[in-house]
Design an enzyme around this catalytic site. Structure first.
Site, PDB file in Angstrom:
ATOM      1  CG  ASP A 137      -0.155   0.018   2.530  1.00  0.00           C
ATOM      2  OD1 ASP A 137       1.093  -0.039   2.497  1.00  0.00           O
ATOM      3  OD2 ASP A 137      -0.786   0.079   3.598  1.00  0.00           O
ATOM      4  CB  CYS A 157       5.379  -2.445   1.500  1.00  0.00           C
ATOM      5  SG  CYS A 157       6.258  -1.722   0.106  1.00  0.00           S
ATOM      6  CG  HIS A 183       5.865  -5.328  -2.189  1.00  0.00           C
ATOM      7  ND1 HIS A 183       5.075  -4.567  -1.365  1.00  0.00           N
ATOM      8  CD2 HIS A 183       5.899  -6.568  -1.647  1.00  0.00           C
ATOM      9  CE1 HIS A 183       4.657  -5.317  -0.360  1.00  0.00           C
ATOM     10  NE2 HIS A 183       5.138  -6.530  -0.499  1.00  0.00           N
TER      11      HIS A 183
END
Lengths: 281, 165
Positions: free
Chosen positions: A97, A100, A274
């Site tokens: 989101d 991370c 990510h």
């Protein structure tokens, strides 16, 4: 705002074209009565809700073989996962989101701290002093204090009854977890601004360090870049090793230590856009 | 039920009462702490002087991670305010920080009144007049300042009437 404004202008252009083409009804029309910012925000919200429903903020401990399965049809990634396997045994996934890195970082760090009490005391002392520093730098006292106090509460609580389960609970409780992330963002912002002269050369787009902090650091859900990571790890004096899983050639997995002169106590797995938490074998 | 957003909104409200900022006021609606009514007084020595502009702030459970939706209820004539009262202000969009509270939001909007950003117009006529015909711009602003008093008048009358019945 400039981006949004840009979109408004683009939409206006489309509208203009429509008129020129004698009302081509297939193109999206710009309706000046519709608040475009709200439309964009509504769409962003919907995407965020979908991610939220699917993943925990910090997931459970998984064996690294779960990554192997995930990439069974991807020769580049699976060969790299095989490279990681002797060094790392487990992975813990974080919610993608935009928070991370910070969520992964604070989970892994607090988990380290409950097994290394002297580090927990050191961190607590650092946190205590950080509040005044933020005030001196002009962060709004009333709200900054709220985030700080919540962080102190969490750390004091872990001093008393620290367990991995407790860290899991704290990092998955929306209110608490987000407050920790906000405070880390403030610490990053403060560190960047304190060392503005040094960091200014790394900032793209002709922005000042302060502008960068207002746009890319302090708002929630803004992804952490190298600069954020350098600032956080140097400010806290906590070593992080990031393992990069990407489309680069061969089975080697590149890694980078932040800050460069610190032994890493936290390991994170990076896949484009990510971060997840890694556990050493 | 107390949620992080509600807890923080109570905190914001307490601070507004204990340490009220100049020229703005706000309070949650009676039945719903997620919806607030606010008033911004037009800053002195500006065309907005003496205006009493009403706004609503609508919070979600994601506050303070995300900003509230803030709208003028009173008619507004300003380069960065949409026809529906929506406000184009960076701190309410991509520069929002969880360290802003209700007081900070309202004082930022108050400053925006006299320091519009003509590069991101939400009302193109207001933006154009602001840049090209300041006299006409100020005339239009004077009109909505007057209207803002009428709104309050209506409300007072409405309350009087309620008392009568």
């Amino acid at each position: 705002m400039e981006d949004k404004n840009q979109e408004n202008i683009e939409n206006k252009d489309i509208n203009q074209e429509n008129k020129d083409n004698n009302q081509d009804t297939t193109s999206p029309e710009y309706d000046p009565n519709v608040n475009q910012d709200e439309l964009i925000m509504a769409q962003e919200k919907q995407i965020a809700e979908e991610i939220k429903a699917k993943t925990a903020m910090v997931g459970t401990l998984e064996s690294l073989s779960s990554l192997e399965k995930e990439y069974s049809h991807d020769p580049v990634y699976s060969s790299k996962v095989v490279t990681l396997m002797p060094k790392f045994s487990n992975v813990r996934r974080t919610r993608p989101d935009g928070n991370c890195f910070l969520r992964g970082f604070i989970f892994a760090y607090l988990e380290y701290c409950i097994h290394h009490r002297e580090e927990l005391s050191r961190f607590k002392k650092y946190l205590e002093g950080s509040k005044e520093e933020l005030f001196e730098m002009g962060f709004p006292k009333f709200t900054t204090e709220d985030f700080h106090d919540m962080f102190m509460e969490v750390v004091s609580d872990l001093e008393g009854s620290g367990s991995v389960e407790r860290v899991e609970a704290v990092c998955n409780d929306a209110g608490t977890s987000d407050y920790l992330v906000v405070y880390l963002r403030l610490l990053i912002s403060a560190h960047l601004q304190k060392n503005a002269e040094f960091f200014s050369c790394f900032i793209e787009g002709g922005r000042t360090v302060e502008e960068f902090c207002k746009q890319e650091v302090e708002p929630m859900y803004r992804e952490c870049d190298h600069l954020h990571i350098v600032a956080l790890t140097s400010a806290l004096g906590v070593g992080v090793r990031v393992m990069y899983l990407d489309r680069g050639e061969g089975a080697t997995v590149l890694s980078h230590d932040f800050p460069e002169d610190k032994d890493p106590i936290i390991h994170l797995l990076y896949r484009p856009g990510h971060y997840d938490i890694l556990y050493k074998a | 039920m107390s949620t992080p957003a509600r807890r923080r909104l109570m905190r914001d409200f307490k601070r507004l009462q204990q340490d009220p900022p100049a020229g703005v006021s706000a309070a949650p609606t009676e039945n719903n702490i997620m919806i607030w009514n606010a008033v911004i007084f037009g800053p002195h020595d500006t065309p907005f002087e003496d205006g009493t502009f009403k706004l609503t702030l609508e919070f979600t459970e994601e506050y303070p991670n995300k900003p509230p939706t803030v709208k003028f209820v009173s008619k507004m004539f300003h380069p960065n305010v949409y026809a529906d009262g929506g406000i184009c202000l960076d701190i309410l969009q991509n520069r929002w920080s969880p360290t802003y509270d209700v007081a900070a939001i309202l004082t930022s909007i108050q400053s925006l009144l006299d320091e519009p950003n003509p590069n991101s117009p939400a009302n193109s006529l207001a933006a154009q007049l602001y840049q090209e015909n300041r006299r006409e711009y100020e005339k239009r602003v004077a009109a909505i300042v007057e209207q803002s008093w009428l709104n309050f008048q209506d409300e007072d009358d409405g309350e009087e009437m309620k008392k009568d019945t």
